[in-house]
Design an enzyme around this catalytic site. Structure first.
Site, PDB file in Angstrom:
ATOM      1  N   SER A 163       0.845  -1.190   0.000  1.00 44.17           N
ATOM      2  CA  SER A 163       0.000   0.000   0.000  1.00 44.17           C
ATOM      3  C   SER A 163       0.877   1.236   0.000  1.00 44.17           C
ATOM      4  O   SER A 163       2.036   1.180   0.437  1.00 44.17           O
ATOM      5  CB  SER A 163      -0.844  -0.018   1.285  1.00 44.17           C
ATOM      6  OG  SER A 163      -1.368   1.260   1.558  1.00 44.17           O
ATOM      7  N   TYR A 220      -0.672  -1.265  10.205  1.00 36.11           N
ATOM      8  CA  TYR A 220      -0.887  -1.586   8.783  1.00 36.11           C
ATOM      9  C   TYR A 220       0.315  -1.133   7.949  1.00 36.11           C
ATOM     10  O   TYR A 220       0.834  -1.887   7.117  1.00 36.11           O
ATOM     11  CB  TYR A 220      -2.161  -0.875   8.322  1.00 36.11           C
ATOM     12  CG  TYR A 220      -2.555  -1.108   6.884  1.00 36.11           C
ATOM     13  CD1 TYR A 220      -3.229  -2.260   6.504  1.00 36.11           C
ATOM     14  CD2 TYR A 220      -2.284  -0.149   5.908  1.00 36.11           C
ATOM     15  CE1 TYR A 220      -3.614  -2.467   5.186  1.00 36.11           C
ATOM     16  CE2 TYR A 220      -2.661  -0.343   4.586  1.00 36.11           C
ATOM     17  CZ  TYR A 220      -3.328  -1.505   4.225  1.00 36.11           C
ATOM     18  OH  TYR A 220      -3.701  -1.698   2.920  1.00 36.11           O
TER      19      TYR A 220
HETATM   20  P1  NAP Z   1     -11.464  -6.481   0.820  1.00 41.79           P
HETATM   21  O1  NAP Z   1     -12.464  -6.179  -0.225  1.00 41.79           O
HETATM   22  O2  NAP Z   1     -11.868  -6.372   2.246  1.00 41.79           O
HETATM   23  O3  NAP Z   1     -10.839  -7.926   0.515  1.00 41.79           O
HETATM   24  C1  NAP Z   1      -9.836  -8.491   1.336  1.00 41.79           C
HETATM   25  C2  NAP Z   1     -10.143  -9.954   1.531  1.00 41.79           C
HETATM   26  O4  NAP Z   1      -9.104 -10.532   2.376  1.00 41.79           O
HETATM   27  C3  NAP Z   1     -11.473 -10.160   2.254  1.00 41.79           C
HETATM   28  O5  NAP Z   1     -12.293 -11.027   1.515  1.00 41.79           O
HETATM   29  C4  NAP Z   1     -11.054 -10.759   3.594  1.00 41.79           C
HETATM   30  O6  NAP Z   1     -11.947 -11.712   4.145  1.00 41.79           O
HETATM   31  C5  NAP Z   1      -9.753 -11.454   3.265  1.00 41.79           C
HETATM   32  N1  NAP Z   1      -9.020 -11.711   4.490  1.00 41.79           N
HETATM   33  C6  NAP Z   1      -8.751 -10.847   5.497  1.00 41.79           C
HETATM   34  N2  NAP Z   1      -8.108 -11.478   6.488  1.00 41.79           N
HETATM   35  C7  NAP Z   1      -7.970 -12.777   6.114  1.00 41.79           C
HETATM   36  C8  NAP Z   1      -7.424 -13.926   6.715  1.00 41.79           C
HETATM   37  N3  NAP Z   1      -6.886 -13.884   7.940  1.00 41.79           N
HETATM   38  N4  NAP Z   1      -7.444 -15.099   6.035  1.00 41.79           N
HETATM   39  C9  NAP Z   1      -8.001 -15.172   4.812  1.00 41.79           C
HETATM   40  N5  NAP Z   1      -8.567 -14.111   4.194  1.00 41.79           N
HETATM   41  C10 NAP Z   1      -8.552 -12.931   4.839  1.00 41.79           C
HETATM   42  O7  NAP Z   1     -10.179  -5.506   0.656  1.00 41.79           O
HETATM   43  P2  NAP Z   1      -9.386  -5.014  -0.625  1.00 41.79           P
HETATM   44  O8  NAP Z   1      -9.513  -3.552  -0.642  1.00 41.79           O
HETATM   45  O9  NAP Z   1      -9.743  -5.800  -1.818  1.00 41.79           O
HETATM   46  O10 NAP Z   1      -7.889  -5.348  -0.148  1.00 41.79           O
HETATM   47  C11 NAP Z   1      -7.059  -6.312  -0.811  1.00 41.79           C
HETATM   48  C12 NAP Z   1      -5.604  -6.001  -0.493  1.00 41.79           C
HETATM   49  O11 NAP Z   1      -5.265  -4.708  -1.014  1.00 41.79           O
HETATM   50  C13 NAP Z   1      -5.291  -5.939   1.010  1.00 41.79           C
HETATM   51  O12 NAP Z   1      -4.025  -6.485   1.276  1.00 41.79           O
HETATM   52  C14 NAP Z   1      -5.285  -4.447   1.287  1.00 41.79           C
HETATM   53  O13 NAP Z   1      -4.511  -4.112   2.411  1.00 41.79           O
HETATM   54  C15 NAP Z   1      -4.684  -3.933  -0.020  1.00 41.79           C
HETATM   55  N6  NAP Z   1      -4.929  -2.513  -0.273  1.00 41.79           N
HETATM   56  C16 NAP Z   1      -6.189  -2.065  -0.538  1.00 41.79           C
HETATM   57  C17 NAP Z   1      -6.390  -0.705  -0.778  1.00 41.79           C
HETATM   58  C18 NAP Z   1      -7.736  -0.136  -1.115  1.00 41.79           C
HETATM   59  O14 NAP Z   1      -7.816   1.084  -1.303  1.00 41.79           O
HETATM   60  N7  NAP Z   1      -8.793  -0.911  -1.229  1.00 41.79           N
HETATM   61  C19 NAP Z   1      -5.299   0.173  -0.728  1.00 41.79           C
HETATM   62  C20 NAP Z   1      -4.036  -0.321  -0.456  1.00 41.79           C
HETATM   63  C21 NAP Z   1      -3.850  -1.679  -0.252  1.00 41.79           C
HETATM   64  P3  NAP Z   1     -13.278 -11.232   4.956  1.00 41.79           P
HETATM   65  O15 NAP Z   1     -14.150 -10.715   3.940  1.00 41.79           O
HETATM   66  O16 NAP Z   1     -13.844 -12.379   5.596  1.00 41.79           O
HETATM   67  O17 NAP Z   1     -12.823 -10.233   5.959  1.00 41.79           O
END
Ligand code: NAP
Length: 275
Positions: free
Chosen positions: A153, A166
């Site tokens: 990120s 984070y």
């Molecule tokens: P999201 O829609 O919440 O998807 C993340 C997924 O990871 C969720 O389905 C979640 O499961 C799963 N997860 C969390 N903890 C877990 C665990 N212990 N074991 C297995 N699965 C787990 O979020 P996203 O925005 O797509 O994020 C994806 C990645 O991008 C993450 O690493 C995040 O930090 C990174 N990121 C996102 C952004 C942004 O703006 N969206 C920015 C920078 C980085 P549950 O649904 O059950 O919780």
């Protein structure tokens, strides 16, 4: 598409929703067989159905990546299910924010556990298969490239207030990317990080929408202050948040032969914005 991933086996963590689901769909569309994982079973099975309906190949293993023995199970399940593991995308994650004086040990550790320790365990678990396969291929005079993409990120590169845990986890994974790119170059593995700015998923929904996720029985508030979302848009040269498909596109590049001579890099996908 200028490449095909047919015959490649990919593992994408956190692929039940958000960016992980988009990555899994794009990999399957490119021809890869995709192992799906998420802590929640229902959305995970939905991702599997979407891939099936599109004529792709997917299997799923729900489970919590922060359970110490689960990463090894997931890697074994992938190798047993598809006969190989060629692409690993460490994507699963969530935010648990607070200013440092209010951040508990549990909160800080939880961020390291999911963003740094779980990817480390997955990669360590895959090391045996990857080294043996590469040694065999090299002995046969074949160069077979494999791919690791660690999701980071802007918070892990530039820092974002309220994200000590984070940001530390996301910075740590970049260190792991750099180290493994050196350890695994000899096995023909490209290891890179992709770091997102604000991508439209539930993690960055307006805070006043009251979003929460449940982790280990705790309700954790997720989202971004509406004012911060607006500020982020106005500071972004492209003037908007990214879509999950745009986020996944950058990951697909690092999973494809287009990046065969790129390793140890951190690509920021933020519409040009830095915090
Ligand atoms: P999201 O829609 O919440 O998807 C993340 C997924 O990871 C969720 O389905 C979640 O499961 C799963 N997860 C969390 N903890 C877990 C665990 N212990 N074991 C297995 N699965 C787990 O979020 P996203 O925005 O797509 O994020 C994806 C990645 O991008 C993450 O690493 C995040 O930090 C990174 N990121 C996102 C952004 C942004 O703006 N969206 C920015 C920078 C980085 P549950 O649904 O059950 O919780």
């Amino acid at each position: 598409m200028p490449f095909s991933l047919k015959g490649k086996a990919a593992l994408v963590t956190g692929s039940g929703r958000g960016i992980g689901r988009a990555i899994a769909l794009q990999l399957a569309q490119a021809g890869a067989s995709v192992m799906l994982n998420d802590i929640d079973r229902e959305p995970l099975l939905e991702t599997g159905s979407l891939i099936d309906q599109a004529g792709g190949i997917a299997k799923a293993l729900p489970g919590d990546l922060t359970q110490p023995d689960f990463p090894q199970k997931l890697v074994d399940f992938t190798v047993n299910g598809f006969g190989s593991i060629d692409i690993i995308v460490n994507n699963a994650g969530y935010t648990w924010d607070n200013v440092i004086q209010k951040m508990t040990d549990e909160q800080f550790q939880a961020m390291l556990d999911i963003h740094l320790v779980a990817p480390f365990r997955i990669l360590r678990a895959a090391a045996g298969f990857i080294r043996e396969a590469a040694k065999r291929e090299i002995a046969e005079g074949r160069r077979v490239m494999r791919k690791v993409v660690n999701i980071t990120s802007v918070s892990g590169v530039d820092g974002i207030a309220g994200q000590a845990g984070y940001g530390a986890g996301k910075a740590g994974i970049n260190g792991l990317t750099k180290v493994l790119s050196k350890e695994w170059g000899r096995y023909n593995v490209n290891v890179n990080s992709v770091g997102f700015g604000l991508i439209e998923t539930r993690l960055v929904q307006p805070l006043d929408a009251g979003g929460t996720i449940e982790m280990k029985g705790k309700q954790i508030k997720i989202g971004v202050q509406p004012a911060m979302r607006e500020a982020a848009k106005s500071m972004c040269p492209l003037g908007r948040l990214g879509t999950v498909e745009e986020a996944a596109g950058a990951v697909l590049f690092f999973c494809s032969p287009l990046s065969d001579y790129v390793s140890g890099e951190i690509l920021i996908v933020s519409g040009g914005a830095r915090s």
